[in-house]
Write a protein that holds these residues in place. Sequence first.
Motif, PDB file in Angstrom:
ATOM      1  N   ILE A   8     -29.393 -24.234 -11.485  1.00  0.00           N
ATOM      2  CA  ILE A   8     -28.660 -23.243 -12.371  1.00  0.00           C
ATOM      3  C   ILE A   8     -29.657 -23.479 -13.992  1.00  0.00           C
ATOM      4  O   ILE A   8     -29.629 -24.967 -14.142  1.00  0.00           O
ATOM      5  N   LYS A   9     -30.063 -22.447 -14.398  1.00  0.00           N
ATOM      6  CA  LYS A   9     -30.939 -22.729 -15.451  1.00  0.00           C
ATOM      7  C   LYS A   9     -29.892 -22.547 -16.651  1.00  0.00           C
ATOM      8  O   LYS A   9     -29.233 -21.437 -16.700  1.00  0.00           O
ATOM      9  N   MET A  10     -29.923 -23.370 -17.598  1.00  0.00           N
ATOM     10  CA  MET A  10     -28.992 -23.463 -18.726  1.00  0.00           C
ATOM     11  C   MET A  10     -29.742 -24.041 -20.204  1.00  0.00           C
ATOM     12  O   MET A  10     -30.771 -24.302 -20.014  1.00  0.00           O
ATOM     13  N   HIS A  11     -29.092 -23.530 -21.219  1.00  0.00           N
ATOM     14  CA  HIS A  11     -29.705 -24.097 -22.440  1.00  0.00           C
ATOM     15  C   HIS A  11     -28.506 -24.375 -23.442  1.00  0.00           C
ATOM     16  O   HIS A  11     -27.412 -23.868 -23.350  1.00  0.00           O
ATOM     17  N   GLY A  12     -28.828 -25.124 -24.409  1.00  0.00           N
ATOM     18  CA  GLY A  12     -27.924 -25.248 -25.695  1.00  0.00           C
ATOM     19  C   GLY A  12     -28.846 -25.284 -26.744  1.00  0.00           C
ATOM     20  O   GLY A  12     -30.071 -25.904 -26.905  1.00  0.00           O
ATOM     21  N   LEU A  13     -28.868 -24.204 -27.572  1.00  0.00           N
ATOM     22  CA  LEU A  13     -29.532 -23.543 -28.760  1.00  0.00           C
ATOM     23  C   LEU A  13     -31.143 -23.714 -28.327  1.00  0.00           C
ATOM     24  O   LEU A  13     -32.190 -24.401 -29.152  1.00  0.00           O
ATOM     25  N   GLY A  14     -31.503 -23.351 -26.980  1.00  0.00           N
ATOM     26  CA  GLY A  14     -32.919 -23.155 -26.793  1.00  0.00           C
ATOM     27  C   GLY A  14     -33.628 -24.418 -26.089  1.00  0.00           C
ATOM     28  O   GLY A  14     -34.627 -24.464 -25.587  1.00  0.00           O
ATOM     29  N   ASN A  15     -32.755 -25.662 -25.858  1.00  0.00           N
ATOM     30  CA  ASN A  15     -32.914 -26.905 -25.428  1.00  0.00           C
ATOM     31  C   ASN A  15     -32.888 -26.646 -23.695  1.00  0.00           C
ATOM     32  O   ASN A  15     -31.383 -26.356 -23.852  1.00  0.00           O
ATOM     33  N   ASP A  16     -33.447 -26.509 -22.738  1.00  0.00           N
ATOM     34  CA  ASP A  16     -33.387 -26.093 -21.863  1.00  0.00           C
ATOM     35  C   ASP A  16     -33.315 -26.866 -20.613  1.00  0.00           C
ATOM     36  O   ASP A  16     -33.909 -27.800 -20.555  1.00  0.00           O
ATOM     37  N   PHE A  17     -32.290 -26.362 -19.651  1.00  0.00           N
ATOM     38  CA  PHE A  17     -32.109 -27.515 -18.366  1.00  0.00           C
ATOM     39  C   PHE A  17     -32.300 -26.931 -17.148  1.00  0.00           C
ATOM     40  O   PHE A  17     -31.900 -25.604 -17.065  1.00  0.00           O
ATOM     41  N   VAL A  18     -32.488 -27.549 -16.218  1.00  0.00           N
ATOM     42  CA  VAL A  18     -32.176 -27.298 -14.800  1.00  0.00           C
ATOM     43  C   VAL A  18     -31.116 -28.148 -14.351  1.00  0.00           C
ATOM     44  O   VAL A  18     -31.297 -29.208 -14.386  1.00  0.00           O
ATOM     45  N   VAL A  19     -29.894 -27.365 -13.639  1.00  0.00           N
ATOM     46  CA  VAL A  19     -28.856 -28.324 -13.589  1.00  0.00           C
ATOM     47  C   VAL A  19     -28.780 -28.023 -11.823  1.00  0.00           C
ATOM     48  O   VAL A  19     -28.776 -27.124 -11.186  1.00  0.00           O
ATOM     49  N   LEU A  20     -28.703 -29.419 -11.308  1.00  0.00           N
ATOM     50  CA  LEU A  20     -28.591 -29.705  -9.681  1.00  0.00           C
ATOM     51  C   LEU A  20     -27.135 -30.185  -9.522  1.00  0.00           C
ATOM     52  O   LEU A  20     -26.706 -31.154 -10.199  1.00  0.00           O
ATOM     53  N   ASP A  21     -26.167 -29.433  -8.685  1.00  0.00           N
ATOM     54  CA  ASP A  21     -25.023 -29.703  -8.586  1.00  0.00           C
ATOM     55  C   ASP A  21     -24.825 -30.541  -7.259  1.00  0.00           C
ATOM     56  O   ASP A  21     -24.717 -29.934  -6.188  1.00  0.00           O
ATOM     57  N   ALA A  22     -24.829 -31.892  -7.138  1.00  0.00           N
ATOM     58  CA  ALA A  22     -24.655 -32.755  -6.028  1.00  0.00           C
ATOM     59  C   ALA A  22     -23.249 -33.387  -5.884  1.00  0.00           C
ATOM     60  O   ALA A  22     -23.184 -34.256  -5.311  1.00  0.00           O
ATOM     61  N   ARG A  23     -22.358 -32.575  -6.527  1.00  0.00           N
ATOM     62  CA  ARG A  23     -20.971 -33.350  -6.412  1.00  0.00           C
ATOM     63  C   ARG A  23     -20.372 -33.026  -5.188  1.00  0.00           C
ATOM     64  O   ARG A  23     -19.632 -33.790  -4.779  1.00  0.00           O
ATOM     65  N   LEU A  24     -20.531 -31.936  -4.460  1.00  0.00           N
ATOM     66  CA  LEU A  24     -20.116 -31.832  -3.138  1.00  0.00           C
ATOM     67  C   LEU A  24     -20.860 -32.107  -1.898  1.00  0.00           C
ATOM     68  O   LEU A  24     -20.459 -32.748  -1.071  1.00  0.00           O
ATOM     69  N   THR A  25     -22.096 -31.477  -2.223  1.00  0.00           N
ATOM     70  CA  THR A  25     -23.280 -31.734  -1.102  1.00  0.00           C
ATOM     71  C   THR A  25     -24.309 -32.446  -1.461  1.00  0.00           C
ATOM     72  O   THR A  25     -25.068 -32.453  -2.645  1.00  0.00           O
ATOM     73  N   PRO A  26     -24.462 -33.845  -1.073  1.00  0.00           N
ATOM     74  CA  PRO A  26     -25.492 -34.635  -1.611  1.00  0.00           C
ATOM     75  C   PRO A  26     -26.837 -33.957  -1.352  1.00  0.00           C
ATOM     76  O   PRO A  26     -27.204 -33.264  -0.563  1.00  0.00           O
ATOM     77  N   LEU A  27     -27.836 -34.284  -2.279  1.00  0.00           N
ATOM     78  CA  LEU A  27     -29.273 -33.991  -2.369  1.00  0.00           C
ATOM     79  C   LEU A  27     -30.097 -35.140  -1.984  1.00  0.00           C
ATOM     80  O   LEU A  27     -29.804 -36.176  -2.031  1.00  0.00           O
ATOM     81  N   PRO A  28     -31.278 -34.793  -1.450  1.00  0.00           N
ATOM     82  CA  PRO A  28     -32.280 -35.971  -1.538  1.00  0.00           C
ATOM     83  C   PRO A  28     -32.500 -36.707  -2.593  1.00  0.00           C
ATOM     84  O   PRO A  28     -32.099 -36.278  -3.715  1.00  0.00           O
ATOM     85  N   GLN A  29     -33.106 -37.861  -2.509  1.00  0.00           N
ATOM     86  CA  GLN A  29     -33.103 -39.020  -3.705  1.00  0.00           C
ATOM     87  C   GLN A  29     -34.078 -38.245  -4.700  1.00  0.00           C
ATOM     88  O   GLN A  29     -35.289 -38.075  -4.302  1.00  0.00           O
ATOM     89  N   MET A  30     -33.731 -38.174  -5.936  1.00  0.00           N
ATOM     90  CA  MET A  30     -34.519 -37.549  -7.141  1.00  0.00           C
ATOM     91  C   MET A  30     -35.424 -38.772  -7.533  1.00  0.00           C
ATOM     92  O   MET A  30     -34.982 -40.029  -7.525  1.00  0.00           O
ATOM     93  N   THR A  31     -36.662 -38.283  -7.934  1.00  0.00           N
ATOM     94  CA  THR A  31     -37.695 -39.540  -8.281  1.00  0.00           C
ATOM     95  C   THR A  31     -38.268 -38.840  -9.343  1.00  0.00           C
ATOM     96  O   THR A  31     -38.184 -37.814  -9.765  1.00  0.00           O
ATOM     97  N   PRO A  32     -38.883 -39.696 -10.221  1.00  0.00           N
ATOM     98  CA  PRO A  32     -39.696 -39.179 -11.374  1.00  0.00           C
ATOM     99  C   PRO A  32     -40.802 -38.368 -11.078  1.00  0.00           C
ATOM    100  O   PRO A  32     -41.125 -37.482 -11.751  1.00  0.00           O
ATOM    101  N   HIS A  33     -41.554 -38.639 -10.037  1.00  0.00           N
ATOM    102  CA  HIS A  33     -42.357 -37.636  -9.377  1.00  0.00           C
ATOM    103  C   HIS A  33     -41.801 -35.941  -9.231  1.00  0.00           C
ATOM    104  O   HIS A  33     -42.456 -35.363  -9.583  1.00  0.00           O
ATOM    105  N   ILE A  34     -40.778 -36.092  -8.949  1.00  0.00           N
ATOM    106  CA  ILE A  34     -40.386 -34.582  -8.254  1.00  0.00           C
ATOM    107  C   ILE A  34     -39.630 -34.029  -9.587  1.00  0.00           C
ATOM    108  O   ILE A  34     -39.931 -33.200  -9.849  1.00  0.00           O
ATOM    109  N   ALA A  35     -38.783 -34.767 -10.381  1.00  0.00           N
ATOM    110  CA  ALA A  35     -38.590 -34.735 -11.861  1.00  0.00           C
ATOM    111  C   ALA A  35     -39.578 -33.856 -12.527  1.00  0.00           C
ATOM    112  O   ALA A  35     -39.480 -32.720 -13.149  1.00  0.00           O
ATOM    113  N   ARG A  36     -40.746 -34.663 -12.632  1.00  0.00           N
ATOM    114  CA  ARG A  36     -42.050 -34.082 -13.496  1.00  0.00           C
ATOM    115  C   ARG A  36     -42.626 -32.842 -12.748  1.00  0.00           C
ATOM    116  O   ARG A  36     -42.879 -32.124 -13.519  1.00  0.00           O
TER     117      ARG A  36
END
Length: 276
Positions: A8-36
């Motif tokens: 989900i792409k969201m923003h607060g005053l133009g400061n923008d985010f990609v939100v990944l929701d792993a609360r119910l279904t786990p995701l693969p391990q996030m790493t600095p490389h993938i985030a970058r």
Amino acid sequence: MTQTIAFIKMHGLGNDFVVLDARLTPLPQMTPHIARALGDRRTGIGFDQLVLLEPSETQAFRMRIFNSDGSEVEACGNAARAVALLHSEPAVIETGGGPIALEPLDGGARVDMGAPRFDWDAIPLAYPMDTVTMPVAWENLEAPMAVNVGNPHVIFFVDDADAVPLETLGPVIEHDPLFPERVNVNVASLAGSDHLKLRVWERGAGLTRACGTGACATAVAAIRRGLVASPVRVTLPGGDLVIAWAPGGTILMSGPAAESYRGTFDWDDYAAGAGA
Ligand SMILES: N[C@@H](CCC[C@H](N)C(=O)O)C(=O)O
């Protein structure tokens, strides 16, 4: 087999985010490389911060935050309002900077960001120093204040925040050895007895349209110095936030947030070559 991940792409005053929701279904391990790789605006989805929601053992859920350079950090004020909107009911959540309380409002949220910290080793600084009027300077930027609001901030009060070459001084100050965990750099000018104008060079993300924790740290610093009275309106390039704080208390931040769009990506497209 590659995994298709919803975001989900969201923003607060133009400061923008990609939100990944792993609360119910786990995701693969996030790493600095993938985030970058995901954060790269030329080849990825592009964002200032990646926000990863996970189950928590102590609170309603946990919010993890990665800057666009891949570094994992403790706090993000604008993301907290975006997540409050997404969650759509009041909740106390876990963050690396401590628990924060979300209260969704129409088109935004109010967030209790917890209590600010002022001790030199809580910022953290590399060595003991007065954090109210720090005896340091970078060119014309001098005598800043340091505040930790979950993440580290240094705040310079200047006559005209727009005149500061933040794109060149910001990275120099961010990486100064005085700040062993780097720092978010705020330049603020007084716009009235309860109004500040603010620009922020964010650690790990650069110049952004707005920084919620920067607004909190700057309002707290200005109240502590007796420059303004709470509640304080903070005007950033992307719009306004209202920050309330009294010494000894927690910081209340109110302001807008919005969802931009929803999409998917293939995990393997970004995991290729991933080490750390
Ligand atoms: N966009 C933010 C702050 C994000 C984290 C920051 N760059 C850090 O490294 O601490 C906000 O709205 O607070």
